[in-house]
Design a protein around this motif. Sequence first.
Motif, PDB file in Angstrom:
ATOM      1  N   ALA A  26      42.002  40.122  24.092  1.00 19.20           N
ATOM      2  CA  ALA A  26      40.781  40.233  23.319  1.00 19.20           C
ATOM      3  C   ALA A  26      39.723  40.911  24.181  1.00 19.20           C
ATOM      4  O   ALA A  26      39.756  40.833  25.396  1.00 19.20           O
ATOM      5  N   THR A  27      38.803  41.571  23.531  1.00 22.67           N
ATOM      6  CA  THR A  27      37.745  42.237  24.264  1.00 22.67           C
ATOM      7  C   THR A  27      36.901  41.213  25.002  1.00 22.67           C
ATOM      8  O   THR A  27      36.495  40.201  24.442  1.00 22.67           O
ATOM      9  N   THR A  28      36.642  41.471  26.263  1.00 25.09           N
ATOM     10  CA  THR A  28      35.832  40.574  27.077  1.00 25.09           C
ATOM     11  C   THR A  28      34.460  41.191  27.299  1.00 25.09           C
ATOM     12  O   THR A  28      34.349  42.377  27.571  1.00 25.09           O
ATOM     13  N   ALA A  29      33.430  40.391  27.178  1.00 22.77           N
ATOM     14  CA  ALA A  29      32.084  40.902  27.376  1.00 22.77           C
ATOM     15  C   ALA A  29      31.946  41.461  28.782  1.00 22.77           C
ATOM     16  O   ALA A  29      32.443  40.876  29.736  1.00 22.77           O
ATOM     17  N   PRO A  30      31.270  42.609  28.942  1.00 20.04           N
ATOM     18  CA  PRO A  30      31.175  43.259  30.243  1.00 20.04           C
ATOM     19  C   PRO A  30      30.558  42.388  31.321  1.00 20.04           C
ATOM     20  O   PRO A  30      30.833  42.563  32.498  1.00 20.04           O
ATOM     21  N   SER A  31      29.699  41.434  30.945  1.00 20.71           N
ATOM     22  CA  SER A  31      29.012  40.619  31.937  1.00 20.71           C
ATOM     23  C   SER A  31      29.917  39.569  32.580  1.00 20.71           C
ATOM     24  O   SER A  31      29.527  38.947  33.556  1.00 20.71           O
ATOM     25  N   ALA A  33      33.147  38.255  34.666  1.00 20.48           N
ATOM     26  CA  ALA A  33      34.091  38.718  35.678  1.00 20.48           C
ATOM     27  C   ALA A  33      35.508  38.601  35.131  1.00 20.48           C
ATOM     28  O   ALA A  33      35.803  37.725  34.312  1.00 20.48           O
ATOM     29  N   PRO A  34      36.394  39.493  35.553  1.00 23.63           N
ATOM     30  CA  PRO A  34      37.777  39.449  35.054  1.00 23.63           C
ATOM     31  C   PRO A  34      38.475  38.137  35.416  1.00 23.63           C
ATOM     32  O   PRO A  34      38.215  37.541  36.455  1.00 23.63           O
ATOM     33  N   VAL A  35      39.358  37.710  34.524  1.00 29.54           N
ATOM     34  CA  VAL A  35      40.212  36.546  34.771  1.00 29.54           C
ATOM     35  C   VAL A  35      41.658  36.999  34.655  1.00 29.54           C
ATOM     36  O   VAL A  35      42.006  37.732  33.728  1.00 29.54           O
ATOM     37  N   ALA A  36      42.492  36.561  35.583  1.00 33.74           N
ATOM     38  CA  ALA A  36      43.898  36.966  35.579  1.00 33.74           C
ATOM     39  C   ALA A  36      44.580  36.502  34.298  1.00 33.74           C
ATOM     40  O   ALA A  36      44.240  35.460  33.728  1.00 33.74           O
ATOM     41  N   GLU A  37      45.555  37.274  33.844  1.00 34.76           N
ATOM     42  CA  GLU A  37      46.349  36.922  32.667  1.00 34.76           C
ATOM     43  C   GLU A  37      47.738  36.487  33.096  1.00 34.76           C
ATOM     44  O   GLU A  37      48.356  37.100  33.971  1.00 34.76           O
ATOM     45  N   LEU A  38      48.248  35.435  32.483  1.00 35.33           N
ATOM     46  CA  LEU A  38      49.615  35.004  32.717  1.00 35.33           C
ATOM     47  C   LEU A  38      50.594  35.939  32.028  1.00 35.33           C
ATOM     48  O   LEU A  38      51.737  36.095  32.469  1.00 35.33           O
ATOM     49  N   ARG A  39      50.134  36.515  30.957  1.00 39.38           N
ATOM     50  CA  ARG A  39      50.810  37.587  30.234  1.00 39.38           C
ATOM     51  C   ARG A  39      49.750  38.207  29.344  1.00 39.38           C
ATOM     52  O   ARG A  39      48.655  37.644  29.216  1.00 39.38           O
ATOM     53  N   PRO A  40      49.977  39.362  28.758  1.00 37.76           N
ATOM     54  CA  PRO A  40      48.929  39.981  27.954  1.00 37.76           C
ATOM     55  C   PRO A  40      48.343  39.028  26.912  1.00 37.76           C
ATOM     56  O   PRO A  40      49.062  38.493  26.072  1.00 37.76           O
TER      57      PRO A  40
END
Length: 286
Positions: A26-31, A33-40
């Motif tokens: 899903a689209t994440t708000a630019p503000s 920070a990235p969070v790792a994905e276990l899978r897409p």
Amino acid sequence: MKRFSCLRRAAALVFVLPFFAACSPATTAPSLAPVAELRPGILQGYLSPQAVPNSLALVSPPPTQGSAAEALDRAINEQVLTLRESPRWQQARRDAELRFPAAADVFSCALDLPINTEQTPQLYRLLRRSLTDAGFATYAAKNHYQRQRPFMVNGQASCTPEQENYLRKDGSFPSGHAALGWAWALILAELAPERQDAILARGRAFGQSRVVCNVHWQSDVLEGRAVGAAAVAALHNNAEFTQAMQAARVELSTLRSAGVTSPGNCASEAQALSDLPDEIPWPANR
């Protein structure tokens, strides 16, 4: 039995993938920070493997054959089959969807606010990450008991026939949907105490949808709620989670102050959730 180790968490992922099947990012708000994905589409949770509740130690075993508890499970299952193709059945099908952004709408009416990446990005991510924690928490017991699901026993279709092939390989006890639904309800009730009754009622109905769908027994759902509550208790010992809660609380307060309300068809949802057969014995406890 050892606690839910990293190796077991990785093994559980094999089973949990169908549980979160076909999830797309899903689209994440630019503000944020990235969070790792276990899978897409499946974000890493807040809890470390050692902090995830051990459901095998937490829940009672599933009802034994011939017991009063098993008889109650079967009686409830027989009665909910009368709801096939009803509005409640269709709601159960919608509640089965765990992919975001669709899953974010589950509590929108109960919260009376939208939940999306544009207006509530902090809350949206909070729900995605806590879903992983509550879902994983069920797998120690699921993998151990490998209980057959109702549609495997009664030969009747579920409300999600397209999911049945992999659900056959995924233990029924306890219910992962009920765990994460109750976890979400507890989290949201804390964030919005002015809406707590509606939120908790929706969390209970979300779990009951699995019974209506013919994919879980009543006892699966009851013990699933216990696991969900345990996951939330563990989350409150996590600093990142408590920070996320505060950020989400600010979002909700801002929307309330602006007079924003839920955009959903809440009257239709409420009517569907009230549709139950007469004299159905929905127990509070087994």
